[in-house]
Every structure is written in structure tokens, then in C-alpha cells.
Design an enzyme around this catalytic site. Structure first.
Site, PDB file in Angstrom:
ATOM      1  N   ASP A  61       1.423  38.829  -9.736  1.00 55.17           N
ATOM      2  CA  ASP A  61       0.367  38.189  -9.624  1.00 55.17           C
ATOM      3  C   ASP A  61      -0.780  38.261 -10.241  1.00 55.17           C
ATOM      4  O   ASP A  61      -1.161  39.141  -9.525  1.00 55.17           O
ATOM      5  CB  ASP A  61       0.141  37.980  -7.709  1.00 55.17           C
ATOM      6  CG  ASP A  61      -0.312  36.952  -7.141  1.00 55.17           C
ATOM      7  OD1 ASP A  61      -0.499  35.886  -7.248  1.00 55.17           O
ATOM      8  OD2 ASP A  61      -1.897  37.724  -6.502  1.00 55.17           O
TER       9      ASP A  61
ATOM     10  N   ARG B 128       0.428  -1.464   0.023  1.00 59.72           N
ATOM     11  CA  ARG B 128      -0.121   0.165  -0.169  1.00 59.72           C
ATOM     12  C   ARG B 128       0.949   0.922  -0.163  1.00 59.72           C
ATOM     13  O   ARG B 128       0.571   2.605  -0.829  1.00 59.72           O
ATOM     14  CB  ARG B 128      -1.169  -0.121   1.178  1.00 59.72           C
ATOM     15  CG  ARG B 128      -2.006   1.199   1.236  1.00 59.72           C
ATOM     16  CD  ARG B 128      -2.330   1.461  -0.257  1.00 59.72           C
ATOM     17  NE  ARG B 128      -3.219   0.431  -0.389  1.00 59.72           N
ATOM     18  CZ  ARG B 128      -3.779   0.997  -1.612  1.00 59.72           C
ATOM     19  NH1 ARG B 128      -3.348   1.303  -2.820  1.00 59.72           N
ATOM     20  NH2 ARG B 128      -4.451  -0.448  -2.246  1.00 59.72           N
TER      21      ARG B 128
ATOM     22  N   GLU C 208       6.510  40.204  -4.404  1.00 63.25           N
ATOM     23  CA  GLU C 208       5.649  39.779  -5.036  1.00 63.25           C
ATOM     24  C   GLU C 208       4.694  41.108  -5.392  1.00 63.25           C
ATOM     25  O   GLU C 208       4.866  42.143  -4.872  1.00 63.25           O
ATOM     26  CB  GLU C 208       4.404  38.879  -4.468  1.00 63.25           C
ATOM     27  CG  GLU C 208       2.491  38.756  -5.047  1.00 63.25           C
ATOM     28  CD  GLU C 208       2.344  38.017  -4.123  1.00 63.25           C
ATOM     29  OE1 GLU C 208       0.772  38.492  -3.696  1.00 63.25           O
ATOM     30  OE2 GLU C 208       2.393  36.706  -3.629  1.00 63.25           O
TER      31      GLU C 208
ATOM     32  N   LYS D  88       5.072  38.134   0.042  1.00 66.09           N
ATOM     33  CA  LYS D  88       4.433  37.907  -0.640  1.00 66.09           C
ATOM     34  C   LYS D  88       2.917  39.403   0.194  1.00 66.09           C
ATOM     35  O   LYS D  88       3.696  40.524   0.279  1.00 66.09           O
ATOM     36  CB  LYS D  88       3.000  36.397  -0.535  1.00 66.09           C
ATOM     37  CG  LYS D  88       4.263  35.113  -0.858  1.00 66.09           C
ATOM     38  CD  LYS D  88       3.543  34.311  -0.517  1.00 66.09           C
ATOM     39  CE  LYS D  88       2.388  33.892  -1.719  1.00 66.09           C
ATOM     40  NZ  LYS D  88       2.293  33.932  -3.048  1.00 66.09           N
TER      41      LYS D  88
ATOM     42  N   LYS E 158       2.208  24.926  -1.714  1.00 65.65           N
ATOM     43  CA  LYS E 158       0.684  24.039  -1.777  1.00 65.65           C
ATOM     44  C   LYS E 158       0.751  22.818  -2.096  1.00 65.65           C
ATOM     45  O   LYS E 158       0.207  21.538  -2.893  1.00 65.65           O
ATOM     46  CB  LYS E 158      -0.656  24.720  -2.645  1.00 65.65           C
ATOM     47  CG  LYS E 158      -0.423  26.150  -2.752  1.00 65.65           C
ATOM     48  CD  LYS E 158      -0.906  26.847  -3.949  1.00 65.65           C
ATOM     49  CE  LYS E 158      -0.971  28.031  -3.332  1.00 65.65           C
ATOM     50  NZ  LYS E 158      -2.309  29.001  -4.761  1.00 65.65           N
TER      51      LYS E 158
END
Length: 285
Positions: A224, A102, A202, A169, A137
Site C-alpha cells: 500500500d 431513464r 495490507e 487493512k 469504492k
């Protein structure tokens, strides 16, 4: 291995944690039903199409479960596969094969899905200078494998975590009081800590791009959520003085137009957070 985060130690530690989660105090299904001395074999079958990933990792998993397991790799990482292909075979103690099954499948199915989607998005920006980047992410505790899969699919890793590169950011900029304030504070911090980290900032509009250019002391400017028209203006304004990265909601429907704007990099969170795993199975034979 192609990245600094991929070491014998880091892979072994990942496998140990994953086995502890899955096996606990024993694979009682296998221990109860299969004789301890039974020797068998299995093959890993591909039940989808795309780019295979996780083969090298599978070898590490089998060996960490049982050093006596014999793995024969038939298809390498990065191979283009179709339904019915056999990626590898494994021979040895039946209980060990079942205990590793698995974890091998979970890793390879997700990694192959990521590699496949990365390869596909790369095909959409072929002929441009843009390089496809992953993001943070990722799935907690599985980032290393997801970023490895991006590499196998032909993408480029962005920073691994918060520690190996600075990205200022929108929230950093807003909390700091502006682009200039954020950059200058960062330089003071790096000097005080004796650290040498690349800085990316950013930007959300041309005014912020101009402020980043005037302040300097950075390696890359992120553009962005800009429209292609605005992005072209920003790239022209930057004029090669710093690297450029497009980011924010970029999809397979828009990535080609973004690449044509002349950016150096395009980061896509969906490479790791919104992929479909490839169907694989381990079958006795």
C-alpha cells in the site's frame, strides 16, 4: 454472465428497487400525455467514444417494465463505439418505452464510462503480468452494475463485499496489535465459524512485509502506497510465495511504473468512483 453475483434474481431485484425509486405510483407524465394504446419505437444513440456497457442490462430493464417490448441489440457489451452509433432499438407501447428510458440511460451511461476507463488503464499496463482490479469504492446499491462494467472493460473483480474475502487493512492491523496478531486472530475466527475465506493483508513497509511472510497463512500481500523502488524490493522479498497487489493512489500517470514492479494485481478505486459517464440518449424515430 461472468460472475456469481450476476444472477437472474439479483438483476431483477435491482431493477425492481430502481423502478420503485423512479416510478413510484406511476409515470404520470407518460400516462397523462400518451394514449394507452400508442405503439412507437426508439433507438439508443451513442454521443461519445469508448467501450459500450449495460446493453444486456438494458434488455432486462425493458422486459421487466413491459414483457411485450421488442429490443433489437445492434452493438454488444464491450463494443468500441463512437459518436452516432446506434446501440439498440426498442419497439412497443410508447408509455412503457418512456417509463424505462431513464433507468436504461442512467445504468448504461455510468457502466459505459467505467468500462471505457477500465479499458484505457488496461492498455497502459499491457505487456506486464499485472491484472487490473476494482475495489469496494462503489455507489451504494449500484455495486453489482459497476463491477459488471469493470468486467466488460477487461478488468478483474476484487471481492464483492465484506463477506466473500478477508482483507486485513491498516486499521485492522493497528486495532489487532500488529500483522501477526491480526492474521492469527483471523484464523481462529475462521476455524470457529467454519468458514473458508481467502486472506489478504495490507502492508505499509518492508518490516510489515517481512512479518506477513514470517506469519504466513495468507493468500495475498497488499503493498500500500509504496514507491516503485520500495515495491520492487517487496516483490523480490515475497519472491512468488504469495500473490502481490499494489494499491493506494495509483493513477493513469503512475500505473505503468507500478505494473513494471512485477506485482500480480493493481487495484484502482478510481475505476468506479471517479469516472465520466458516456453520453447516451434514447430518441424516438
Amino acid at each position: 454472465m461472468k460472475a456469481t453475483y450476476l444472477t437472474e434474481q439479483s438483476i431483477a431485484e435491482f431493477i425492481s428497487r430502481a423502478l420503485a425509486e423512479d416510478v413510484g405510483d406511476g409515470d404520470h407524465s407518460s400516462l397523462a400525455s400518451i394514449p394507452n394504446e400508442a405503439q412507437n419505437q426508439a433507438r439508443l444513440l451513442v454521443k461519445g467514444e469508448g467501450i459500450l456497457a449495460g446493453v444486456e442490462l438494458a434488455g432486462y430493464i425493458f422486459k421487466q417494465v413491459d414483457t411485450d417490448l421488442q429490443v433489437e441489440v445492434l452493438l454488444q457489451d464491450g463494443a468500441v463505439v463512437k459518436y452516432g452509433d446506434v446501440a439498440l432499438t426498442v419497439k412497443g407501447k410508447a408509455q412503457s418505452i418512456l417509463t424505462a428510458e431513464r433507468l436504461v440511460l442512467n445504468c448504461m451511461q455510468r457502466m459505459s464510462g467505467i468500462a471505457t476507463y477500465t479499458h484505457y488503464l488496461n492498455s497502459l499496463i499491457a505487456g506486464t503480468k499485472a491484472k487490473l482490479l476494482d475495489t469496494r469504492k462503489t455507489t451504494p446499491n449500484f455495486r453489482m452494475m459497476e463491477k459488471w462494467a469493470v468486467l466488460i472493460g477487461g478488468g478483474v473483480n476484487h471481492r464483492f463485499g465484506l463477506f466473500d474475502m478477508i482483507i486485513l487493512k491498516d486499521n485492522h492491523v493497528d486495532y489487532a496489535g500488529g500483522i501477526r496478531e491480526a492474521i492469527e486472530a483471523t484464523h481462529r475466527y475462521l476455524k470457529a465459524k467454519g468458514k473458508d475465506l481467502r486472506i489478504e493483508v495490507e502492508t505499509r513497509n518492508l518490516e510489515e512485509v517481512k512479518e506477513a511472510l514470517e506469519t504466513g497463512g495468507i493468500a495475498r500481500i497488499m503493498l500500500d502506497n509504496m514507491s516503485p523502488v520500495l515495491m520492487r524490493e517487496a516483490v523480490a522479498l515475497i519472491d512468488g510465495r504469495f500473490e502481490t497487489e499494489a494499491s493506494g493512489g495509483i493513477t493513469e500517470a503512475t500505473i505503468a511504473d507500478v505494473a513494471k514492479c512485477g506485482v500480480d494485481f493493481i487495484s484502482v478505486g478510481a475505476l468506479t468512483h471517479s469516472i465520466k459517464s458516456m453520453d447516451l440518449s434514447l430518441k424516438a424515430y
